[in-house]
Design a protein around this motif. Structure first.
Motif, PDB file in Angstrom:
ATOM      1  N   TYR A  62     -75.769  27.113  -7.005  1.00 58.44           N
ATOM      2  CA  TYR A  62     -77.108  27.318  -6.706  1.00 58.44           C
ATOM      3  C   TYR A  62     -78.092  27.314  -7.755  1.00 58.44           C
ATOM      4  CZ  TYR A  62     -80.842  30.404  -5.083  1.00 58.44           C
ATOM      5  OH  TYR A  62     -81.950  30.889  -4.962  1.00 58.44           O
ATOM      6  N   ASN A  65     -79.355  23.959  -8.812  1.00 55.63           N
ATOM      7  CA  ASN A  65     -80.409  23.712  -7.829  1.00 55.63           C
ATOM      8  C   ASN A  65     -81.588  24.257  -8.309  1.00 55.63           C
ATOM      9  OD1 ASN A  65     -79.304  21.335  -5.840  1.00 55.63           O
ATOM     10  ND2 ASN A  65     -77.662  22.997  -5.557  1.00 55.63           N
ATOM     11  N   SER A 126     -84.157  36.788  -3.571  1.00 56.97           N
ATOM     12  CA  SER A 126     -83.115  35.789  -4.209  1.00 56.97           C
ATOM     13  C   SER A 126     -83.427  35.847  -5.829  1.00 56.97           C
ATOM     14  CB  SER A 126     -83.610  34.461  -3.681  1.00 56.97           C
ATOM     15  OG  SER A 126     -83.510  34.450  -2.488  1.00 56.97           O
ATOM     16  N   LEU A 129     -81.835  38.770  -7.367  1.00 58.87           N
ATOM     17  CA  LEU A 129     -80.488  38.573  -7.226  1.00 58.87           C
ATOM     18  C   LEU A 129     -79.981  37.553  -8.524  1.00 58.87           C
ATOM     19  CD1 LEU A 129     -79.507  38.333  -3.297  1.00 58.87           C
ATOM     20  CD2 LEU A 129     -78.625  40.072  -4.956  1.00 58.87           C
ATOM     21  N   GLN A 192     -81.890  36.108  12.454  1.00 60.34           N
ATOM     22  CA  GLN A 192     -81.998  34.725  12.350  1.00 60.34           C
ATOM     23  C   GLN A 192     -81.812  34.359  13.793  1.00 60.34           C
ATOM     24  OE1 GLN A 192     -83.007  32.385   9.832  1.00 60.34           O
ATOM     25  NE2 GLN A 192     -82.750  33.989   8.360  1.00 60.34           N
TER      26      GLN A 192
ATOM     27  N   ILE C   7     -80.565  23.801  -0.183  1.00 61.23           N
ATOM     28  CA  ILE C   7     -80.177  24.874  -0.127  1.00 61.23           C
ATOM     29  C   ILE C   7     -80.310  25.671   1.168  1.00 61.23           C
ATOM     30  CG2 ILE C   7     -80.149  26.995  -1.741  1.00 61.23           C
ATOM     31  CD1 ILE C   7     -81.952  25.069  -3.753  1.00 61.23           C
ATOM     32  N   ASN C   9     -80.812  29.265   2.003  1.00 59.42           N
ATOM     33  CA  ASN C   9     -81.222  30.474   1.026  1.00 59.42           C
ATOM     34  C   ASN C   9     -80.464  31.584   1.417  1.00 59.42           C
ATOM     35  OD1 ASN C   9     -82.948  30.574  -1.115  1.00 59.42           O
ATOM     36  ND2 ASN C   9     -84.516  30.004   0.285  1.00 59.42           N
ATOM     37  N   ASP C  10     -80.042  31.860   2.694  1.00 59.01           N
ATOM     38  CA  ASP C  10     -79.361  32.997   3.154  1.00 59.01           C
ATOM     39  C   ASP C  10     -77.828  32.956   2.677  1.00 59.01           C
ATOM     40  OD1 ASP C  10     -81.432  34.441   4.185  1.00 59.01           O
ATOM     41  OD2 ASP C  10     -81.139  33.824   6.216  1.00 59.01           O
ATOM     42  N   VAL C  12     -76.842  31.596   0.062  1.00 62.35           N
ATOM     43  CA  VAL C  12     -77.212  31.929  -1.115  1.00 62.35           C
ATOM     44  C   VAL C  12     -77.010  33.278  -1.637  1.00 62.35           C
ATOM     45  CG1 VAL C  12     -78.328  31.717  -3.509  1.00 62.35           C
ATOM     46  CG2 VAL C  12     -77.946  29.714  -2.075  1.00 62.35           C
ATOM     47  N   LYS C  13     -78.009  34.177  -0.795  1.00 61.96           N
ATOM     48  CA  LYS C  13     -78.011  35.317  -1.066  1.00 61.96           C
ATOM     49  C   LYS C  13     -76.717  35.945  -0.591  1.00 61.96           C
ATOM     50  CE  LYS C  13     -82.603  35.495   0.507  1.00 61.96           C
ATOM     51  NZ  LYS C  13     -83.236  35.455   1.699  1.00 61.96           N
TER      52      LYS C  13
END
Lengths: 357, 214, 97
Positions: A62, A65, A126, A129, A192, C7, C9-10, C12-13
């Motif tokens: 990540y 990226n 993010s 984090l 979501q 990516i 995002n969720d 990754v979090k």
């Protein structure tokens, strides 16, 4: 995914840095950001990544990226034809919602006629984090977030269509502040969408918010343009019908009470955010400078945002007003030139006064 | 107060035509008959001239793959003249480099609108003329837009300047009658960025070519 | 398009939160514990109806809403005025994994 993924990313990033290091940034913050990314890249490279466990590989993949994406944005931002005028207007509007000096705005011009968007490498959550992770692991910090504003190359000086960017800024603000997502959570208890109904609900809520966001600043001009590019589009999975989008914005502009605006404002109030409200001041077309073929002066930024509506009003009535003797191409160019110079004069004057203080 | 007259300069009431002096310029600015915007500092208005600043947009003429610039043809197959220029923008306060022998077009920061009975000419401020830069431009009565300025560094050393610098001086001349700027089709109305040469769009080119076979 | 999205995002979090929770489970006084406790308390308050969904802090939005969506029943059993019991952290860690 194993360590070879990290190795491949590192090799590709080495190439990317080799190209990007020759960039010259007029904004020193971009140079600093570049140096921070490079320092992080070096640390990861020096690390014994072959011994990473599964979780560390995921996290580092990540990170790499994010570095790639940031370099992509930075490479585009050395653009020597940056459309400062429209970006200045967007910055004024963004500042009402997210007072965040951590953002660096970068611009890119796309070859696609419909490529208007704002995108960031990281959300607020993010970003925190990621910084916690790299601070813990490498003692480093990434201090700025990038926002990329993309607009079509051929329309980079078309201030009539630039109103779309206010709508896109609305999506960006919504996304950063989780506005539509909170409405989804409240209504369906999910964070979501998980089926057609919830996905449609989220999409439509996002579109209404972006339309209302734009209407705050540019009056009805975003809908006017919508009427040219998507006339009478019916309701779809991704967008509400053009007619109902226009009606919601018009009701908002006419200060009528509408359920969705009330709901948004309830949410914004509880989130301690600014409310959806009219954030522009009207300029009387019959007294404006544009009709005398010179740039408009603005009392304040709320008048500045109204220039787009003024431009649309003049262009749409060009067959009858002071522009009627000009060819259609000249009318289009005159309106765009005068909008550009009006914005530019306001910003230059303001910066000049700030520099005097 | 932006447009307070000095009183130091005596109005030339006998002279209805000719070069405008400071108070006449200030008077026109106050009445909005002459537009110069933004006028960042009132002292840009001098005794017989107004200082103008370098704007933010530049077009530099570049040597490309074509052997020459063709001013004789204008069709979809021919390379447009503007393709010989490189466009670039600067923020106010960023620098721009004038390379030796490279013609550069830029717009003044100030947007101008002239009354129908006043024309203007533009010259470099002497500090820049002394560096080997040169320019000479006339602006028609009734013109509206930023002034498009062509400058070439005739010296042998590159010259760095800041965007926003007062580089140009404008002088205004009053005529004894009005000239109607929009009597003919104007290609450059309300321009705010420099425009490349339109030499190949001259309507007489077709006529001239047809004379060859006669 | 070769890839739909590079990516997510969720995800990754979630990955970063897994790190943090693993750290808390291993070392009980992790420097991130305060941040995570704040998020859990916020989720408890929303789950019990004492705070509104709309007031959820954006800095920890993903964690709070993930807990609300997938851990709501357990949240209602917890007391927001007391310390978070130690056994809650491994439960959340399993949830995120």
């Amino acid at each position: 995914m194993d360590y070879k993924t990290i190795e491949l990313n590192l090799c590709q990033l080495e190439e990317s840095f080799a190209k990007s290091r020759s960039n010259i940034y007029s904004d020193f913050r971009k140079e600093e950001h570049f140096q921070e990314l490079y320092a992080l890249f070096q640390k990861i490279k020096e690390n014994d990544y072959q011994k990473f466990d599964e979780q560390e590989i995921l996290n580092h993949n990540y990170l790499l990226n994010v570095i790639f994406k940031s370099l992509e944005y930075l490479d585009n931002s050395t653009l020597n034809v940056t459309p400062y005028e429209i970006i200045s207007c967007l910055e004024f509007a963004l500042n009402d919602w997210i007072k965040d000096d951590d953002f660096i705005i970068v611009t890119s011009l796309s070859n696609k006629k419909t490529d208007f968007y704002l995108e960031t490498t990281l959300s607020e959550e993010s970003f925190e984090l990621l910084n916690q992770f790299i601070n813990n692991k490498y003692g480093l910090k990434i201090s700025k977030k990038l926002i990329q504003i993309s607009l079509p190359k051929i329309l980079s000086r078309d201030y009539l269509s630039s109103v779309v960017l206010y709508h896109e800024l609305g999506h960006f603000v919504d996304n950063q502040l989780n506005i539509s997502k909170k409405m989804l959570l409240k209504k369906y208890s999910i964070n979501q969408p998980n089926d057609d109904e919830t996905s449609r609900y989220l999409n439509h809520t996002m579109e209404y918010f972006a339309d209302l966001f734009a209407a705050q600043y540019v009056n009805n001009s975003s809908n006017t343009y919508l009427g040219y590019i998507a006339p009478e589009h019916p309701d779809s999975q991704t967008h509400p019908a053009t007619r109902s989008r226009i009606n919601v914005s018009l009701d908002f502009l006419n200060s009528k009470s509408i359920e969705i605006v009330d709901e948004f404002n309830k949410l914004l109030h509880l989130s301690s955010l600014p409310l959806l409200e009219i954030r522009h001041s009207k300029i009387d077309i019959s007294y404006c400078n544009l009709t005398k073929l010179y740039p408009q002066n603005f009392e304040d930024v709320s008048e500045l945002h109204y220039i787009f509506q003024l431009g649309w009003d003049i262009w749409e009535d060009a067959e009858n007003n002071f522009l009627k003797e000009f060819s259609s191409r000249q009318r289009y160019n005159i309106v765009n030139n005068l909008i550009e110079k009006s914005i530019s004069n306001y910003v230059v004057q303001k910066n000049w006064e700030d520099a005097n203080e | 107060m932006w447009f307070r007259k000095t009183g130091k300069t005596q109005m030339n009431s006998n002279s209805k035509t000719g070069l405008l002096i400071k108070d006449e310029i200030l008077d026109l600015l106050e009445k909005k008959e002459l537009i110069i915007e933004p006028l960042l500092e009132i002292d840009q208005v001098g005794e017989i001239t107004v200082d103008l600043r370098i704007g933010t947009d530049f077009l530099s003429l570049q040597q490309g793959r074509n052997a020459f610039i063709d001013t004789t043809t204008n069709n979809i197959k021919s390379r447009p003249i503007k393709s010989h220029y490189t466009q670039t923008r600067r923020k106010i306060g960023e620098y721009f480099l004038f390379h030796p022998n490279q013609p550069v077009l830029f717009s003044t920061l100030e947007y101008l609108k002239l009354p129908p009975n006043i024309y203007a000419d533009l010259n470099l401020r002497s500090s820049f003329g002394r560096l080997g830069l040169g320019l000479s431009t006339i602006i028609q009565p009734g013109y509206c837009g930023c002034a498009s300025v062509e400058i070439t560094n005739r010296g042998n050393t590159p010259i760095r300047v800041l965007s926003g610098t007062r580089m140009v001086q404008i002088r205004f001349y009053k005529l004894d009658s009005n000239s109607e700027y929009f009597n003919k089709v104007r290609k450059y109305t309300c321009q705010v960025r420099p425009v490349p040469s339109k030499a190949n769009e001259d309507s007489e080119l077709v006529k001239l070519k047809s004379m060859k076979s006669k | 398009m070769y890839l739909a999205q590079v990516i997510k995002n969720d995800d990754v979090k979630s990955d970063f939160y897994i790190n943090i929770f693993e750290d808390i489970v291993k070392n009980h006084d992790s420097s991130f514990k305060v941040l995570v406790d704040d998020a859990i308390l916020e989720a408890i308050n929303v789950a019990k109806g004492t705070a509104d969904i709309y007031s959820i802090n954006n800095n920890r939005y993903f964690l709070v809403t993930t807990l609300l969506e997938r851990f709501k029943f357990r949240l209602t059993e917890l007391n927001s005025s007391q310390n978070i019991p130690d056994e809650v952290y491994p439960e959340i860690l399993n949830l995120l994994k």
